[in-house]
Design a protein around this motif. Structure first.
Motif, PDB file in Angstrom:
ATOM      1  N   GLU A   1      36.544  41.649  31.881  1.00 29.45           N
ATOM      2  CA  GLU A   1      37.002  40.629  30.938  1.00 29.45           C
ATOM      3  C   GLU A   1      37.133  39.271  31.625  1.00 29.45           C
ATOM      4  O   GLU A   1      36.808  38.226  31.060  1.00 29.45           O
ATOM      5  CB  GLU A   1      38.340  41.053  30.336  1.00 29.45           C
ATOM      6  CG  GLU A   1      38.900  40.065  29.323  1.00 29.45           C
ATOM      7  CD  GLU A   1      40.313  40.407  28.875  1.00 29.45           C
ATOM      8  OE1 GLU A   1      40.907  39.590  28.133  1.00 29.45           O
ATOM      9  OE2 GLU A   1      40.828  41.473  29.281  1.00 29.45           O
ATOM     10  N   LEU A   2      37.632  39.303  32.852  1.00 30.59           N
ATOM     11  CA  LEU A   2      37.759  38.048  33.609  1.00 30.59           C
ATOM     12  C   LEU A   2      36.392  37.410  33.809  1.00 30.59           C
ATOM     13  O   LEU A   2      36.223  36.196  33.609  1.00 30.59           O
ATOM     14  CB  LEU A   2      38.418  38.321  34.964  1.00 30.59           C
ATOM     15  CG  LEU A   2      38.740  37.085  35.814  1.00 30.59           C
ATOM     16  CD1 LEU A   2      39.890  36.299  35.201  1.00 30.59           C
ATOM     17  CD2 LEU A   2      39.077  37.477  37.253  1.00 30.59           C
ATOM     18  N   ALA A   3      35.400  38.213  34.203  1.00 25.91           N
ATOM     19  CA  ALA A   3      34.055  37.686  34.425  1.00 25.91           C
ATOM     20  C   ALA A   3      33.475  37.084  33.154  1.00 25.91           C
ATOM     21  O   ALA A   3      32.777  36.063  33.196  1.00 25.91           O
ATOM     22  CB  ALA A   3      33.142  38.785  34.961  1.00 25.91           C
ATOM     23  N   ALA A   4      33.744  37.710  32.016  1.00 21.64           N
ATOM     24  CA  ALA A   4      33.243  37.179  30.748  1.00 21.64           C
ATOM     25  C   ALA A   4      33.837  35.806  30.462  1.00 21.64           C
ATOM     26  O   ALA A   4      33.140  34.896  29.985  1.00 21.64           O
ATOM     27  CB  ALA A   4      33.557  38.156  29.615  1.00 21.64           C
ATOM     28  N   LYS A   5      35.124  35.630  30.739  1.00 21.78           N
ATOM     29  CA  LYS A   5      35.757  34.331  30.530  1.00 21.78           C
ATOM     30  C   LYS A   5      35.229  33.294  31.529  1.00 21.78           C
ATOM     31  O   LYS A   5      35.081  32.108  31.194  1.00 21.78           O
ATOM     32  CB  LYS A   5      37.270  34.467  30.649  1.00 21.78           C
ATOM     33  CG  LYS A   5      37.892  35.267  29.511  1.00 21.78           C
ATOM     34  CD  LYS A   5      39.419  35.308  29.626  1.00 21.78           C
ATOM     35  CE  LYS A   5      40.042  36.024  28.435  1.00 21.78           C
ATOM     36  NZ  LYS A   5      41.523  36.035  28.490  1.00 21.78           N
ATOM     37  N   MET A   6      34.959  33.731  32.750  1.00 26.38           N
ATOM     38  CA  MET A   6      34.387  32.823  33.746  1.00 26.38           C
ATOM     39  C   MET A   6      32.981  32.404  33.343  1.00 26.38           C
ATOM     40  O   MET A   6      32.597  31.240  33.493  1.00 26.38           O
ATOM     41  CB  MET A   6      34.386  33.499  35.121  1.00 26.38           C
ATOM     42  CG  MET A   6      35.786  33.798  35.655  1.00 26.38           C
ATOM     43  SD  MET A   6      35.822  35.031  36.984  1.00 26.38           S
ATOM     44  CE  MET A   6      35.226  34.079  38.380  1.00 26.38           C
ATOM     45  N   LYS A   7      32.225  33.338  32.814  1.00 21.74           N
ATOM     46  CA  LYS A   7      30.839  33.052  32.398  1.00 21.74           C
ATOM     47  C   LYS A   7      30.800  32.039  31.252  1.00 21.74           C
ATOM     48  O   LYS A   7      29.859  31.256  31.134  1.00 21.74           O
ATOM     49  CB  LYS A   7      30.142  34.347  31.991  1.00 21.74           C
ATOM     50  CG  LYS A   7      28.635  34.204  31.752  1.00 21.74           C
ATOM     51  CD  LYS A   7      28.011  35.540  31.438  1.00 21.74           C
ATOM     52  CE  LYS A   7      26.497  35.433  31.274  1.00 21.74           C
ATOM     53  NZ  LYS A   7      25.831  35.122  32.555  1.00 21.74           N
TER      54      LYS A   7
END
Length: 550
Positions: free
Chosen positions: A418-424
């Motif tokens: 989920e963190l990576a999705a927000k970073m992306k």
């Protein structure tokens, strides 16, 4: 020295409001036509002056402070200062550590300068002038009753950035003077008031007024609020406008990677650079900065960099794709840490460390505030309690880091995916699988107690295994840009054609700092203000007034 002795006049001029683009391409022949033939016409001269002075100082930061003090006190001139801020002024110098360089060994310092600059675009005569005048820094600090302490701690506490170079022990820095730069500003500002030097505030959109025949700078126009005013400078104009930290177009054009973000004086928007180009001045050191790195808020209402000082070491840095790239405890010096962010990746056709991401978990989040707050020891920057409300951009970091999450400065997620999705969503190059693999590898490194790739200290190897997870963007930046007008050993701004002085025009401070290859002197920015403010004021004061009857 009078105007006739200046020699080598600039070969082009522009009247008030001349476009920067035109300045870059116009030929000297075309400019000659602007001079109205024999020069009998005085159409370029304002019909009246709203203000008159001997020395006009544009910008009331550290350099402007020293130029105005020396001009009025030591040289007996009528000095007028134009300041962009609505109140107070002070620039970066009033909200920094207040350190200034002192010279222990002139010959060693001279050798260090040449080694550190690699003799790139900083003439020996300019270096010699810096050293000769820098030897007097303590003399002038004493004269104006600045509070500092030369003791064993101060002398040994801070050394040049590249002390391993020959001559590297030629100078030191006064370390952490009492009250930091704010105290120095208050002391010097009172001296300025005692001398009767007037500062006009809310001054912006200045244009230098140049004699089309002699190429002399005779004054400027300025907007004070919404009204245009003319200012006559009988002897000289000293540009002390600081850097271009808050001019996105200039940063994109000149700095070595972008985005490049800064804390500090939001009125530093490169005004002196535009003014210099309009009258045919040459720029130098435009890719230089004295900076490290920090968190950019990505918040249009709070558009500045914040130095992060985590109270716990449970974090890693990744590049834009999610790969760890550095020993997070050693990313360079406080003034040159930005160099590490200029790495270019052909994989994405861009700088893959700009931005980077700081990734951490609940352990760090709960360990205490991640940056300075009002009342902390580092009472500097654009949130210091001593700044007036009109100038303070920020009230400081929250006690529990939650306000920064609520504002979106810090991203929060229950899982790494989920963190990576927000970073992306912020940077398209972030890859969730890569980030997850990076954290897994990091946790194994922590378990093994050894970092074979980047050799981070074993004492700082703390796993990321306590969700939720967090991230914020890390960008190069912090202190100031250093580019501006090219100057000679007298502080005179040089023309773009022959590198000869533009008569009666001077530059000082971070507007045209003489660091050319890298920033190498702790306390160098404040020393630059002191040294070139004094040199420029003295030289301009020595001239005959241009309006004297012959």
């Amino acid at each position: 020295m009078n105007a006739k002795e200046l020699g080598g006049l600039s070969r082009r001029s522009f009247l008030k409001g001349a476009g920067v683009a035109a300045a870059a391409v116009a030929s000297s022949a075309a400019l000659a036509g602007c001079a109205s033939g024999t020069g009998a016409s005085q159409d370029w001269m304002p019909k009246s002056w709203d203000y008159e002075c001997d020395l006009l100082v544009v910008g009331y930061g550290g350099a402007g402070m020293w130029a105005s003090l020396i001009g009025a006190d030591e040289c007996g001139q009528q000095v007028l200062v134009l300041e962009k801020a609505p109140v107070r002024g002070g620039g970066n110098s009033s909200i920094n550590n207040g350190e200034f360089a002192i010279i222990n060994d002139a010959e060693g310092m001279r050798q260090y300068w040449h080694e550190m600059t690699q003799d790139v675009d900083t003439p020996s005569a300019v270096i010699d002038a810096w050293i000769d005048e820098g030897l007097r820094n303590c003399e002038y600090a004493d004269k104006y009753e600045l509070e500092y302490d030369i003791n064993e701690k101060a002398i040994a506490g801070t050394i040049p950035e590249y002390s391993f170079l020959p001559g590297g022990e030629g100078c030191q820095s006064i370390a952490d003077p009492p009250g930091f730069g704010m105290a120095s500003f208050e002391i010097l500002d009172q001296k300025r008031k005692d001398l009767g030097v007037e500062v006009l505030f809310d001054c912006h959109d200045e244009h230098l007024i140049q004699n089309p025949d002699t190429k002399e700078i005779v004054g400027c126009t300025t907007m004070i609020g919404s009204e245009e005013k003319t200012v006559k400078a009988r002897k000289g104009v000293i540009l002390c406008t600081g850097g271009f930290e808050f001019n996105e177009d200039m940063k994109r054009k000149y700095l070595k990677c972008y985005p490049f973000k800064f804390e500090g004086w939001k009125y530093n928007t490169g005004d002196g650079i535009r003014m210099t180009e309009e009258v045919g001045g040459k720029l130098w050191h435009m890719g230089m900065a004295g900076a490290m790195y920090g968190m950019w808020t990505r918040d249009p209402e709070n558009d500045f960099l914040i130095l992060i000082m985590p109270s716990d070491q449970t974090f890693i840095y990744t590049d834009r794709l999610g790969k760890r790239w550095v020993d997070e405890m050693r990313i360079g010096s406080p003034h040159n840490g930005w160099h590490a962010f200029t790495h270019f990746s052909d994989e994405i056709c861009d700088y893959d460390h700009c931005p980077s991401w700081c990734v951490f978990d609940q352990t760090l989040f709960e360990s205490g505030p991640m940056s300075t707050r009002q009342g902390d020891w580092f009472e500097c920057g654009n949130f210091t309690t001593m700044l007036p409300d009109e100038l303070r951009d920020w009230e400081g970091w929250s006690d529990d880091n939650q306000a920064e999450v609520d504002k979106g400065w810090i991203i929060k997620a229950d899982t790494l995916e989920e963190l990576a999705a927000k970073m992306k969503a912020i940077d398209k190059w972030m890859d969730a699988d890569t980030l997850k693999a990076t954290v897994d590898t990091w946790n194994q490194v922590c378990e093994n107690g050894e970092d074979p790739e980047f050799h981070r200290s074993a004492a700082t190897l703390n796993p990321l295994n306590n969700p939720p997870f967090y991230a914020y963007t890390v960008y190069p930046g912090s202190c100031s840009t250093l580019g501006g007008a090219m100057k000679n050993e007298h502080g005179q701004v040089l023309d773009v054609f022959a590198e000869q002085p533009i008569p009666r025009l001077y530059g000082a401070g971070s507007f045209g700092n003489i660091h050319s290859h890298t920033y190498g002197i702790t306390g160098g920015n404040v020393a630059e203000n002191m040294i070139w403010g004094r040199i420029s004021a003295r030289h301009a004061a020595s001239l005959d007034a241009w309006d004297e009857k012959k």
